[in-house]
Design an enzyme around this catalytic site. Sequence first.
Site, PDB file in Angstrom:
ATOM      1  N   CYS A   1      -0.777 -11.836 -70.085  1.00 50.44           N
ATOM      2  CA  CYS A   1      -1.027 -12.908 -69.110  1.00 50.44           C
ATOM      3  C   CYS A   1      -0.406 -14.248 -69.497  1.00 50.44           C
ATOM      4  O   CYS A   1      -0.590 -15.239 -68.789  1.00 50.44           O
ATOM      5  CB  CYS A   1      -2.536 -13.094 -68.930  1.00 50.44           C
ATOM      6  SG  CYS A   1      -3.386 -11.591 -68.397  1.00 50.44           S
TER       7      CYS A   1
ATOM      8  N   GLU B   1       3.799  -9.256 -66.355  1.00 55.03           N
ATOM      9  CA  GLU B   1       3.618  -8.065 -67.186  1.00 55.03           C
ATOM     10  C   GLU B   1       3.619  -6.804 -66.317  1.00 55.03           C
ATOM     11  O   GLU B   1       3.347  -5.708 -66.811  1.00 55.03           O
ATOM     12  CB  GLU B   1       2.333  -8.148 -67.985  1.00 55.03           C
ATOM     13  CG  GLU B   1       1.057  -8.210 -67.154  1.00 55.03           C
ATOM     14  CD  GLU B   1      -0.191  -8.103 -68.007  1.00 55.03           C
ATOM     15  OE1 GLU B   1      -0.555  -6.962 -68.362  1.00 55.03           O
ATOM     16  OE2 GLU B   1      -0.800  -9.150 -68.305  1.00 55.03           O
TER      17      GLU B   1
ATOM     18  N   HIS C   1      -7.370 -19.542 -68.338  1.00 58.24           N
ATOM     19  CA  HIS C   1      -7.055 -18.194 -67.895  1.00 58.24           C
ATOM     20  C   HIS C   1      -8.379 -17.489 -67.612  1.00 58.24           C
ATOM     21  O   HIS C   1      -9.295 -17.522 -68.432  1.00 58.24           O
ATOM     22  CB  HIS C   1      -6.277 -17.448 -68.979  1.00 58.24           C
ATOM     23  CG  HIS C   1      -6.170 -15.976 -68.710  1.00 58.24           C
ATOM     24  ND1 HIS C   1      -5.545 -15.488 -67.581  1.00 58.24           N
ATOM     25  CD2 HIS C   1      -6.621 -14.895 -69.392  1.00 58.24           C
ATOM     26  CE1 HIS C   1      -5.609 -14.161 -67.583  1.00 58.24           C
ATOM     27  NE2 HIS C   1      -6.263 -13.783 -68.668  1.00 58.24           N
TER      28      HIS C   1
ATOM     29  N   SER D   1     -11.004  -7.940 -77.161  1.00 59.16           N
ATOM     30  CA  SER D   1     -10.291  -8.864 -76.285  1.00 59.16           C
ATOM     31  C   SER D   1     -11.053 -10.177 -76.141  1.00 59.16           C
ATOM     32  O   SER D   1     -10.453 -11.265 -76.169  1.00 59.16           O
ATOM     33  CB  SER D   1     -10.069  -8.229 -74.911  1.00 59.16           C
ATOM     34  OG  SER D   1      -9.238  -9.043 -74.116  1.00 59.16           O
TER      35      SER D   1
END
Length: 505
Positions: free
Chosen positions: A129, A95, A264, A221
Amino acid sequence: MPGSAQISYMGPWPKDVGIIALELYFPSHFVDQAELEQYDGVAAGKYTVGLGQARMGFCSDREDINSLCLTVVQRLMERNGLSYDSIGRLEVGTETIIDKSKSVKTVIMQLFEDSGNTDVEGIDTTNACYGGTAALFNAVNWVESSSWDGRYALVVAGDIAVYATGSARPTGGAGAVAMLVGPNAPLAFERGLRGTHMQHAYDFYKPDLMSEYPVVDGKLSIECYLSALDRCYSVYRNKIHTQWQREGSDQRFSLEDFGFLVFHSPYCKLVQKSVARLMLNDFLNHPNPNTETGPFTGLDAFRDVKPEETYFDRDVEKAFMKASADLFERKTKASLLISNQNGNMYTPSVYGCLASVIAEHSPSQLAGQRIGVFSYGSGFAASLYSLKVTQDHTPGSALDKLVSSLSDLGVRLDSRKKVAPAVFSDSMKLREDTHHLASYVPRGSVDDLFPGTWYLTRVDEKHRREYSRRPLDDDLPAEPELVCLGAAAQIKTAFLSVSLSNHDG
């Protein structure tokens, strides 16, 4: 090596397709999070305890996404004795965008020029991600498809994770991972066992194309991450139950069926909370959990909670963090070596966690285990899948070689140079002011870069980037410069000049 190009690819479906080799690169500089707490004037423990972070790697203006990926690819090829003509697919997940048209993959193709191999499929893949996982899935699918020509696939995940001054900055990091994909792999994908969840949200995004910094809604998030984890686990669990039922088994799947679990990792504390979250799922999904003894002891008060109402419920979080503490220690804690010491690498983050598990265990401890992998990218996209480790852990086996190749991670982390928070802050300001400039010569030193690191030498008036590689042996001159121009100009100029000398995932 397993999956070599000599395999007949017109025969049966390739067996045990997965990760054969894995290489990891992180910057040679880091800032200490405890020192950063003092520098930022926040309470002691805010970053080290609250986030679970010890150190954060970062790049000077000498490194960009192209140099990170050049470094990790060449390191993987060299350490595994691979020829570039053995690669038939190369895909990059990132990204970190420095060009809205030209892919990082095409920059990496300069490493292939001496081999003459230009027949290499794949391109860049982007979604926060998650891009590295999408690229990995594409590579596995290619090897298992009618398009496969018998060669390896190479997957690269790389990013530079930087944030504006403020509460999000200590969750940064940088690095790159390269993974060699083919059949007969020591880490094989379990076919049909992927749970995926995709949904629209503005939890983390980068709308300002002149800035490296994201716009982040921190609370949203976390909610997106945990809700995606819930749904991916539910889909995965249903799929493995279906497989088991076809095989005549009525066994119930639980977290104990994973030998290891990797996630992650934006920051380590979220990973620990994620393990607790999955235990909550197991508890709520169980038809008759034992709350008198075992892992669910004392949790009967939470039997009727609704998962979607518990993302920020402190009582639920505290109870299941405590209940899952042993499971976290056994199955996940070892995966946080890179995350704790280097920070969030964005796309490589979950694969840095996978590398940490491999580095922290012996081949015999890994053999036969199922590794659960949860990948998340904001916006948002997520998948939970599993890898099955081969049973063969004999000396010289593919698993033995994979473990051996990552056994130096701790030494490499300890060999980095610590810099003062003020120096780190100045470096971030320099990146902020110059990362988009043309006619720019980087100011950062090349002397502290790891041997074999590619680095930026200049950006010309047309924004074309030029690189050199610090030699593997400091007594040798720098390797020939790579000049990232358009196709015609690149053919004329690449490898003709020698540079002077010698760095969110």
